[in-house]
Design a protein around this motif. Structure first.
Motif, PDB file in Angstrom:
ATOM      1  N   GLY A 146       0.803  -1.225   0.000  1.00  0.00           N
ATOM      2  CA  GLY A 146       0.000   0.000   0.000  1.00  0.00           C
ATOM      3  C   GLY A 146       0.833   1.269   0.000  1.00  0.00           C
ATOM      4  N   HIS A 147       2.141   1.175   0.216  1.00  0.00           N
ATOM      5  CA  HIS A 147       3.003   2.356   0.242  1.00  0.00           C
ATOM      6  C   HIS A 147       3.523   2.648  -1.157  1.00  0.00           C
ATOM      7  N   SER A 148       3.649   3.921  -1.462  1.00  0.00           N
ATOM      8  CA  SER A 148       4.216   4.349  -2.744  1.00  0.00           C
ATOM      9  C   SER A 148       5.731   4.408  -2.626  1.00  0.00           C
ATOM     10  N   MET A 149       6.427   3.645  -3.484  1.00  0.00           N
ATOM     11  CA  MET A 149       7.886   3.587  -3.463  1.00  0.00           C
ATOM     12  C   MET A 149       8.466   4.099  -4.764  1.00  0.00           C
ATOM     13  N   GLY A 150       7.704   4.968  -5.469  1.00  0.00           N
ATOM     14  CA  GLY A 150       8.162   5.447  -6.770  1.00  0.00           C
ATOM     15  C   GLY A 150       9.437   6.255  -6.712  1.00  0.00           C
ATOM     16  N   ASP A 151       9.772   6.833  -5.536  1.00  0.00           N
ATOM     17  CA  ASP A 151      10.989   7.633  -5.417  1.00  0.00           C
ATOM     18  C   ASP A 151      12.221   6.804  -5.091  1.00  0.00           C
ATOM     19  N   HIS A 152      12.021   5.509  -4.784  1.00  0.00           N
ATOM     20  CA  HIS A 152      13.172   4.665  -4.460  1.00  0.00           C
ATOM     21  C   HIS A 152      14.001   4.439  -5.736  1.00  0.00           C
ATOM     22  N   PRO A 153      15.344   4.600  -5.661  1.00  0.00           N
ATOM     23  CA  PRO A 153      16.177   4.476  -6.879  1.00  0.00           C
ATOM     24  C   PRO A 153      15.981   3.155  -7.617  1.00  0.00           C
ATOM     25  N   THR A 154      15.901   2.056  -6.866  1.00  0.00           N
ATOM     26  CA  THR A 154      15.743   0.749  -7.513  1.00  0.00           C
ATOM     27  C   THR A 154      14.379   0.630  -8.173  1.00  0.00           C
ATOM     28  N   ARG A 201      12.549   3.069  -9.331  1.00  0.00           N
ATOM     29  CA  ARG A 201      12.540   3.906 -10.544  1.00  0.00           C
ATOM     30  C   ARG A 201      13.156   3.143 -11.722  1.00  0.00           C
ATOM     31  N   ARG A 202      14.182   2.378 -11.453  1.00  0.00           N
ATOM     32  CA  ARG A 202      14.804   1.607 -12.530  1.00  0.00           C
ATOM     33  C   ARG A 202      13.858   0.512 -13.023  1.00  0.00           C
ATOM     34  N   PHE A 203      13.078  -0.083 -12.102  1.00  0.00           N
ATOM     35  CA  PHE A 203      12.074  -1.063 -12.526  1.00  0.00           C
ATOM     36  C   PHE A 203      11.079  -0.431 -13.493  1.00  0.00           C
ATOM     37  N   LEU A 204      10.629   0.781 -13.138  1.00  0.00           N
ATOM     38  CA  LEU A 204       9.560   1.417 -13.899  1.00  0.00           C
ATOM     39  C   LEU A 204      10.020   1.890 -15.268  1.00  0.00           C
ATOM     40  N   GLU A 205      11.337   2.042 -15.454  1.00  0.00           N
ATOM     41  CA  GLU A 205      11.855   2.577 -16.730  1.00  0.00           C
ATOM     42  C   GLU A 205      11.907   1.520 -17.826  1.00  0.00           C
ATOM     43  N   ASP A 206      12.026   0.222 -17.461  1.00  0.00           N
ATOM     44  CA  ASP A 206      12.191  -0.840 -18.461  1.00  0.00           C
ATOM     45  C   ASP A 206      11.060  -1.864 -18.332  1.00  0.00           C
ATOM     46  N   ASP A 207      10.873  -2.632 -19.409  1.00  0.00           N
ATOM     47  CA  ASP A 207       9.831  -3.655 -19.398  1.00  0.00           C
ATOM     48  C   ASP A 207      10.250  -4.892 -18.620  1.00  0.00           C
ATOM     49  N   ALA A 208      11.520  -5.266 -18.720  1.00  0.00           N
ATOM     50  CA  ALA A 208      12.007  -6.470 -18.047  1.00  0.00           C
ATOM     51  C   ALA A 208      13.513  -6.368 -17.924  1.00  0.00           C
ATOM     52  N   GLY A 209      14.074  -7.132 -16.989  1.00  0.00           N
ATOM     53  CA  GLY A 209      15.516  -7.122 -16.829  1.00  0.00           C
ATOM     54  C   GLY A 209      15.939  -7.600 -15.456  1.00  0.00           C
ATOM     55  N   ILE A 210      17.219  -7.342 -15.149  1.00  0.00           N
ATOM     56  CA  ILE A 210      17.817  -7.732 -13.875  1.00  0.00           C
ATOM     57  C   ILE A 210      18.541  -6.518 -13.315  1.00  0.00           C
ATOM     58  N   ILE A 211      18.332  -6.249 -12.037  1.00  0.00           N
ATOM     59  CA  ILE A 211      18.947  -5.089 -11.384  1.00  0.00           C
ATOM     60  C   ILE A 211      19.621  -5.572 -10.101  1.00  0.00           C
ATOM     61  N   GLU A 212      20.835  -5.074  -9.849  1.00  0.00           N
ATOM     62  CA  GLU A 212      21.519  -5.327  -8.588  1.00  0.00           C
ATOM     63  C   GLU A 212      21.655  -4.008  -7.850  1.00  0.00           C
ATOM     64  N   GLY A 213      21.255  -3.991  -6.595  1.00  0.00           N
ATOM     65  CA  GLY A 213      21.323  -2.773  -5.806  1.00  0.00           C
ATOM     66  C   GLY A 213      20.586  -2.959  -4.499  1.00  0.00           C
ATOM     67  N   GLY A 214      20.474  -1.880  -3.743  1.00  0.00           N
ATOM     68  CA  GLY A 214      19.809  -1.937  -2.458  1.00  0.00           C
ATOM     69  C   GLY A 214      18.327  -2.209  -2.613  1.00  0.00           C
ATOM     70  N   GLY A 215      17.802  -3.153  -1.815  1.00  0.00           N
ATOM     71  CA  GLY A 215      16.386  -3.452  -1.843  1.00  0.00           C
ATOM     72  C   GLY A 215      15.599  -2.464  -1.015  1.00  0.00           C
ATOM     73  N   LEU A 216      14.292  -2.659  -0.947  1.00  0.00           N
ATOM     74  CA  LEU A 216      13.436  -1.756  -0.177  1.00  0.00           C
ATOM     75  C   LEU A 216      13.756  -1.821   1.310  1.00  0.00           C
ATOM     76  N   ASP A 217      14.354  -2.941   1.759  1.00  0.00           N
ATOM     77  CA  ASP A 217      14.733  -3.062   3.159  1.00  0.00           C
ATOM     78  C   ASP A 217      16.179  -2.688   3.406  1.00  0.00           C
ATOM     79  N   GLY A 218      16.868  -2.138   2.369  1.00  0.00           N
ATOM     80  CA  GLY A 218      18.251  -1.726   2.516  1.00  0.00           C
ATOM     81  C   GLY A 218      19.260  -2.837   2.302  1.00  0.00           C
ATOM     82  N   VAL A 219      18.813  -4.064   2.090  1.00  0.00           N
ATOM     83  CA  VAL A 219      19.714  -5.195   1.886  1.00  0.00           C
ATOM     84  C   VAL A 219      20.085  -5.272   0.403  1.00  0.00           C
ATOM     85  N   PRO A 220      21.378  -5.411   0.065  1.00  0.00           N
ATOM     86  CA  PRO A 220      21.758  -5.555  -1.357  1.00  0.00           C
ATOM     87  C   PRO A 220      21.096  -6.797  -1.949  1.00  0.00           C
ATOM     88  N   ARG A 221      20.406  -6.605  -3.074  1.00  0.00           N
ATOM     89  CA  ARG A 221      19.656  -7.707  -3.655  1.00  0.00           C
ATOM     90  C   ARG A 221      19.891  -7.806  -5.159  1.00  0.00           C
TER      91      ARG A 221
END
Length: 535
Positions: free
Chosen positions: A221-229, A231-251
């Motif tokens: 229910g929370h809006s996470m559109g400002d989270h860097p990771t 934002r990268r999801f929203l820019e592409d249709d599909a793919g793989i991203i490495e970086g900090g997760g929503l809980d701060g853990v590298p994922r």
């Protein structure tokens, strides 16, 4: 150089061999370490690819459901009661359709202004005229799917599909609407989370979390559109991203776009967990290699002492003895020779003996069929099978007609040739997987696995086939010998629940066949008091 040669000359033979072994193993150790490091990299790459494939799997299931929704709506538009929104009948049909599909939360028919005409749930006044997906469906006159919505009652994400019903002039006459409950998505998310050991999240096109498994932080229910990771999801249709997760853990996160909605399904695994498993494998592999080297080094040390140095010490002692005043020309100068290859000869002899004993114990040497011991062992295995795994069995007891005169008139050699030919013919009358045995003398037995629906008829057919085959003339020692056989048949578990009892029934049927005359087959069910046929 000379100093090094002098030091090397002082090194004992055992130490030289140990050094040679270690140098020979060094390339292998390096190779194993390189392979383990490559495996570590491959583990990370596999984790990346797995997250992408799992996300694609969720998106594909969404696509399949949307296609199914479209097909259902197209079929409903062909029903006159629904096209005309006839009260009562329209509602009944829509309710029945809702019950047919687990993803359906309800159907409704609206006019072009968005007013509800009938639906599957209730008839409260509803107007969808201002909904974006409804206006798009009316404007384009095409199938339309809404963005994800949160149900007012279920609080679960869902989408709405709309299909215009066109009038005679091509204008929108009605709009058929379906609510698609995404309960399947929660189940799929839980399943993927178990498979991957990570988290599965569903974002709408604006970055709001619609579903998340597991969700210990309560981010749904929370809006996470400002989270860097995100934002990268929203820019592409599909793919793989490495970086900090929503809980701060590298994922490591794989994501895909759900058809017609712009939403994203994201499968994320903790990179540290992947590296921990890879590092653990590397540590275990290194430890194993060190252990192998130590074992080889220790083994060489011991073998050198037992197989070489001990002999050298004996030779040295003999040489010293030869040089002493106590020289004895009859004393041996070396220990008795050993022949390690004899171990392999013993092993081969044991294997040959095992094969021979097995053939003696379980195979009839004359006919090549199973013997009585093998038959009894097979029966015992059948009895030990669980009831749910058992299949129906036909038991055929066979006794040759007129065999004794052959031995009396032509000798046992001719009788053996006849029995061998009988064994070959009997083996040719049964299928692969059925069991044929010689019980002794001129007695044989066959266990048939019964095909479904054939049972007794099939067993009788095989029995007649055996009688016809055995009755054909046999050429033995230049003589054309005619012989026949009688067959008793019992079915397990139809004739007896206990297999031992069924064997006794087959034996009774055989004796009945012998009494009735030669070349006959009698089923136990045909005996007095039973209900079957004998031939």
């Amino acid at each position: 150089m000379r100093r090094a040669q002098t030091l090397w000359a002082r090194v004992g033979l055992r130490a030289r061999l140990e050094a040679f072994i270690l140098l020979a193993l060094l390339p292998l150790v390096v190779l194993v370490l390189v392979l383990l490091l490559q495996e570590r990299s491959q583990d990370i790459e596999r984790a990346r690819e797995d997250t992408r494939l799992l996300a694609h799997r969720g998106a594909l299931q969404q696509t399949q459901i949307v296609q199914q929704v479209r097909s259902v709506l197209q079929l409903l538009t062909l029903v006159p009661d629904i096209r005309e929104a006839i009260p009562g009948r329209c509602t009944t049909l829509l309710k029945q359709t809702t019950d047919l599909y687990p993803w359906a939360s309800g159907f409704g028919v609206f006019n072009a202004d968005g007013n509800l005409l009938c639906n599957s749930n209730d008839n409260r006044p509803v107007n969808l005229g201002q909904r974006d997906y409804f206006k798009e469906a009316v404007a384009t006159r095409r199938f339309t799917v809404s963005n994800f919505l949160i149900g007012q009652n279920s609080k679960q994400p869902r989408v709405i599909a709309a299909l215009p019903i066109l009038g005679a002039g091509g204008s929108v006459n009605r709009v058929l609407v379906a609510g698609v409950d995404l309960g399947w998505l929660a189940e799929l998310s839980a399943e993927i989370a178990r498979e991957s050991g990570g988290t599965v999240s569903l974002f709408d096109s604006q970055g709001t979390i619609l579903a998340r498994v597991p969700d210990p932080q309560g981010l749904v229910g929370h809006s996470m559109g400002d989270h860097p990771t995100v934002r990268r999801f929203l820019e592409d249709d599909a793919g793989i991203i490495e970086g900090g997760g929503l809980d701060g853990v590298p994922r490591i996160s794989g994501f895909a776009t759900l058809a017609d909605t712009g939403a994203k399904i994201v499968v994320a695994v903790a990179r540290d967990d992947i590296l921990a498993a890879a590092n653990r494998n590397l540590l275990v592999g290194t430890g194993v290699m060190v252990g192998v080297v130590l074992i080889i080094g220790g083994g060489v040390w011991v073998l050198m002492d037992v197989m070489i140095l001990r002999g050298l010490r004996d030779l040295k002692a003999s040489a010293a003895f030869f040089s002493s005043d106590l020289f004895d020309p009859h004393a041996p100068c070396t220990p008795a020779p050993t022949h390690p290859s004899e171990f392999s000869q013993v092993v081969q002899a044991m294997r040959t003996m095992g094969r021979t004993l097995t053939a003696i114990a379980f195979e009839d040497r004359l006919t090549g069929l199973a013997n009585r011991r093998s038959f009894e062992a097979h029966v015992e295995r059948l009895q030990e099978q669980p009831a749910e795994e058992r299949t129906a069995i036909a038991i055929l007891y066979i006794d040759l007609d007129g065999f004794k005169p052959i031995n009396d008139e032509h000798g046992h050699h001719t009788g053996d040739l006849v029995l061998k030919e009988i064994g070959d013919r009997l083996a040719g009358c049964v299928r692969h997987g059925d069991f044929a045995a010689r019980l002794g003398g001129d007695e044989f037995a066959v266990l048939l696995t019964l095909p479904d629906g054939q049972q007794g008829h099939y067993a009788l057919d095989v029995a007649r086939r055996i009688i016809d085959s055995v009755s054909a003339p046999i050429l033995a020692d230049g003589l054309a010998i005619g012989i026949g056989c009688s067959v008793g048949v019992a079915l397990w578990p139809m004739d007896a629940a206990d297999l031992t009892r069924a064997l006794q029934h087959a034996d009774q049927a055989l004796y009945a066949a012998k009494r009735a005359g030669r070349r006959r087959v009698v089923a136990y069910a045909a005996l007095p008091g039973e209900s079957a046929v004998s031939v």
